[in-house]
Design a protein around this motif. Structure first.
Motif, mmCIF file in Angstrom:
data_model
loop_
_atom_site.group_PDB
_atom_site.id
_atom_site.type_symbol
_atom_site.label_atom_id
_atom_site.label_comp_id
_atom_site.label_asym_id
_atom_site.label_seq_id
_atom_site.Cartn_x
_atom_site.Cartn_y
_atom_site.Cartn_z
ATOM 1 N N VAL A 57 -6.569 -40.956 -10.883
ATOM 2 C CA VAL A 57 -6.453 -39.504 -11.058
ATOM 3 C C VAL A 57 -7.791 -38.826 -10.783
ATOM 4 C CG1 VAL A 57 -6.077 -37.665 -12.748
ATOM 5 C CG2 VAL A 57 -4.517 -39.629 -12.671
ATOM 6 N N SER A 58 -8.864 -39.425 -11.299
ATOM 7 C CA SER A 58 -10.199 -38.847 -11.135
ATOM 8 C C SER A 58 -10.640 -38.853 -9.674
ATOM 9 C CB SER A 58 -11.200 -39.626 -11.991
ATOM 10 O OG SER A 58 -12.507 -39.136 -11.811
ATOM 11 N N ASP A 59 -10.457 -39.967 -8.980
ATOM 12 C CA ASP A 59 -10.878 -40.052 -7.585
ATOM 13 C C ASP A 59 -10.082 -39.109 -6.689
ATOM 14 O OD1 ASP A 59 -12.854 -41.853 -8.114
ATOM 15 O OD2 ASP A 59 -11.889 -43.577 -7.151
ATOM 16 N N ASP B 225 -6.266 -47.322 -17.881
ATOM 17 C CA ASP B 225 -7.617 -47.096 -17.341
ATOM 18 C C ASP B 225 -7.579 -46.997 -15.816
ATOM 19 O OD1 ASP B 225 -8.718 -47.069 -19.846
ATOM 20 O OD2 ASP B 225 -9.473 -49.130 -19.767
ATOM 21 N N SER C 83 -4.990 -46.108 -13.974
ATOM 22 C CA SER C 83 -4.298 -44.873 -13.604
ATOM 23 C C SER C 83 -5.215 -43.660 -13.714
ATOM 24 C CB SER C 83 -3.065 -44.679 -14.490
ATOM 25 O OG SER C 83 -2.115 -45.708 -14.275
ATOM 26 N N TYR C 84 -5.990 -43.570 -14.785
ATOM 27 C CA TYR C 84 -6.874 -42.419 -14.963
ATOM 28 C C TYR C 84 -8.037 -42.432 -13.972
ATOM 29 C CZ TYR C 84 -4.364 -40.832 -19.082
ATOM 30 O OH TYR C 84 -3.391 -40.344 -19.913
ATOM 31 N N ALA C 85 -8.481 -43.633 -13.584
ATOM 32 C CA ALA C 85 -9.521 -43.720 -12.551
ATOM 33 C C ALA C 85 -8.989 -43.195 -11.219
ATOM 34 C CB ALA C 85 -10.001 -45.162 -12.405
ATOM 35 N N THR D 6 -4.203 -33.138 -7.104
ATOM 36 C CA THR D 6 -4.061 -33.040 -8.551
ATOM 37 C C THR D 6 -2.919 -33.943 -9.001
ATOM 38 O OG1 THR D 6 -4.831 -30.752 -8.552
ATOM 39 C CG2 THR D 6 -3.603 -31.493 -10.487
ATOM 40 N N ILE E 146 -14.010 -49.412 -9.203
ATOM 41 C CA ILE E 146 -13.050 -49.604 -10.293
ATOM 42 C C ILE E 146 -12.983 -51.072 -10.700
ATOM 43 C CG2 ILE E 146 -10.595 -49.528 -10.871
ATOM 44 C CD1 ILE E 146 -10.408 -46.979 -9.152
ATOM 45 N N ILE F 6 -9.683 -43.487 -2.860
ATOM 46 C CA ILE F 6 -9.927 -44.160 -4.141
ATOM 47 C C ILE F 6 -10.958 -45.272 -3.970
ATOM 48 C CG2 ILE F 6 -8.858 -45.428 -6.036
ATOM 49 C CD1 ILE F 6 -6.209 -44.048 -5.229
ATOM 50 N N ALA G 72 -8.752 -36.306 -7.455
ATOM 51 C CA ALA G 72 -9.141 -34.911 -7.694
ATOM 52 C C ALA G 72 -10.284 -34.497 -6.775
ATOM 53 C CB ALA G 72 -9.543 -34.725 -9.156
ATOM 54 N N ARG G 73 -11.109 -35.465 -6.371
ATOM 55 C CA ARG G 73 -12.268 -35.151 -5.528
ATOM 56 C C ARG G 73 -11.876 -34.785 -4.100
ATOM 57 N NH1 ARG G 73 -14.313 -39.822 -8.462
ATOM 58 N NH2 ARG G 73 -15.852 -39.114 -9.997
#
Length: 490
Positions: free
Chosen positions: A356-358, A350, A352-354, A365, A288, A283, A360-361
């Motif tokens: 989730v996005s990192d 915001d 939490s979703y950041a 999931t 962020i 992350i 995923a890379r």
């Protein structure tokens, strides 16, 4: 110097004196960003930020935390003659707002009342036996040494023994503090006036109006128009406009609070420290913070913030997706895994979703779960979560209230249990030598951080906005400020 010049200088001096006199007093208008459900500082709401925000101005404690350590307040002095005994000599001539004298019996009765109420502060004083010696001496004894005695007392708000159990005390409490409650309208306002007989000297202010303005936009509009003088808890995206306003001053200090994202270390795959470390390395918290927390948050350096006693800086976890993938492979998850993250406060969405996005890379999931507060709390306490996003705060500025409460095996908060960590945290709680306590917290923090029991990415800044005519204000890291030192100019 001729007579005309002398008269001019005298006139200027008299005008300055008149201006100063005119500026004295006044009523400070404050928008408190918390619900204030009760003014009783001893029961179920004893640690609520709203209740404490009022208590800081209406009550006194025996001791206070100063810049270099603990300082006298209602206790003029104290001694620790043996590891389980504390003797407090009380300040003479102090009276409550109703005119009754402050005595040792008020201290004894307040502690007994806190324990009887069984609220969140009760465990701090349950191990303490209190006796009195006359009107001005209190003896506190414990079965085992208690190194947190003084810091616990900084949040013990002393009330009069004969009134603290009355129902009326919840609405119009009586303390010894610099301000007196004159009116409390639930979900609207609390009116305070200066205590003319305050033992520390009368406040400069004539009074305080503590207003409840729930909506952020309405609070900030009230500040910019001059309807209020001061507020706090301001998000990052609102700071530039406030900082550009010449009639407003924005000031911040490191707070006692930080974001923490716990792993459930008792649930696969987070039973493996390599997985927990992999998630942290995956992350990009620097980006962020830059995007979401400019002016209100900084990169954390340990499990508690630098403002908290017990802080010892740790080695940062670098953003390194390649290392994260390698750690996942080493742990048996080369293709990642499926997990979830929960939180209750929409303000944390915001972040939490950041995350989730990192994640995923690197093949992880994450199912984002914003939960209603009661359900979130139930799942948190039952360890029914994978990852949990929240803000934690050391209300009294001491690491014990966080580390010593949240990471003991018996408390079952993170799914992690270590006899070594338990021993360190319990020893720190018992140790009365503060330097020795700090060393114990250094060792405990190294375990919590190194084992990655959670991620500690962001320390919260306590950010306040006030109009320029407000002077003498001292930002409070607990975000429950005292207004005793405040003065109002023109």
């Amino acid at each position: 110097m001729n007579r005309t010049q002398t008269r001019k200088l005298l006139a200027i001096a008299l005008l300055a004196v008149a201006a100063t006199a005119a500026a004295a007093g006044g009523v400070l208008r404050v928008a408190v960003p918390y619900n204030v459900n009760t003014l009783d500082p001893h029961g179920s709401n004893a640690l609520d930020l709203g209740t404490v925000s009022v208590a800081r101005n209406v009550f006194d404690s025996l001791v206070v935390r100063g810049a270099t350590g603990f300082e006298p307040a209602l206790a003029a002095s104290w001694s620790n003659p043996d590891p389980t005994t504390w003797v407090f000599t009380l300040r003479e001539g102090v009276t409550f707002h109703d005119g009754s004298p402050f005595t040792a019996e008020d201290v004894r009765a307040t502690i007994a009342h806190v324990v009887e109420q069984a609220g969140p502060a009760a465990p701090l004083f349950a191990p303490v036996t209190v006796t009195t010696r006359g009107d001005l001496e209190v003896v506190m004894t414990t079965e085992a040494p208690l190194g947190t005695m003084l810091v616990n007392l900084t949040r013990l708000w002393i009330g009069p023994a004969e009134r603290i159990g009355d129902e009326a005390f919840r609405m119009l409490p009586v303390g010894t503090g610099p301000f007196v409650v004159t009116e409390y309208v639930v979900d609207d306002r609390i009116s305070l006036r200066a205590n003319e007989d305050y033992w520390g000297g009368r406040p400069s202010l004539d009074g305080i109006e503590m207003l409840r303005i729930p909506e952020l936009s309405s609070r900030l509009t009230a500040l910019t128009t001059g309807e209020i003088d001061l507020t706090w808890l301001i998000p990052s995206d609102q700071l530039p406009e406030l900082e550009a306003n010449r009639e407003i001053v924005v000031t911040s200090v490191p707070s006692y609070g930080s974001y923490v994202l716990w792993f459930n270390s008792g649930r696969e795959p987070f039973t493996d420290a390599r997985v927990r470390r992999a998630v942290w390395h995956a992350i990009d918290y620097a980006t962020i913070i830059d995007a979401l927390y400019q002016g209100v948050g900084v990169a954390a350096q340990g499990p508690v913030t630098p403002a908290v006693f017990g802080f010892v800086p740790q080695e940062p976890y670098a953003y390194d997706p390649d290392l994260a993938r390698q750690l996942l492979t080493d742990a048996g998850y080369p293709d990642g895994f499926v997990t979830s993250i929960m939180w209750a406060n929409p303000a944390y969405s915001d972040l939490s979703y950041a995350i989730v996005s990192d994640l995923a890379r690197v093949g992880i999931t994450v199912d984002p779960l914003l939960k209603e507060h009661a359900i979130w709390l139930q799942d948190l306490l039952a360890l029914e979560f994978d990852m949990n996003n929240m803000v934690q705060s050391a209300a009294n500025g001491d690491a014990d209230i966080l580390l010593g409460r949240l990471y003991l095996c018996a408390n079952k908060r993170t799914g992690y249990c270590s006899e070594e960590l338990d021993a360190l945290l319990l020893a720190a709680r018992a140790e009365t030598d503060q330097e020795a306590r700090l060393e114990l917290y250094a060792q405990a923090s190294a375990i919590i951080w190194g084992e990655a029991l959670g991620m500690f990415p962001i320390d919260v800044l306590a950010t306040y906005a006030l109009r320029t005519h407000v002077t003498g204000f001292q930002p409070d890291p607990a975000q429950t400020p005292s207004f005793y030192s405040v003065e109002l100019g023109r």
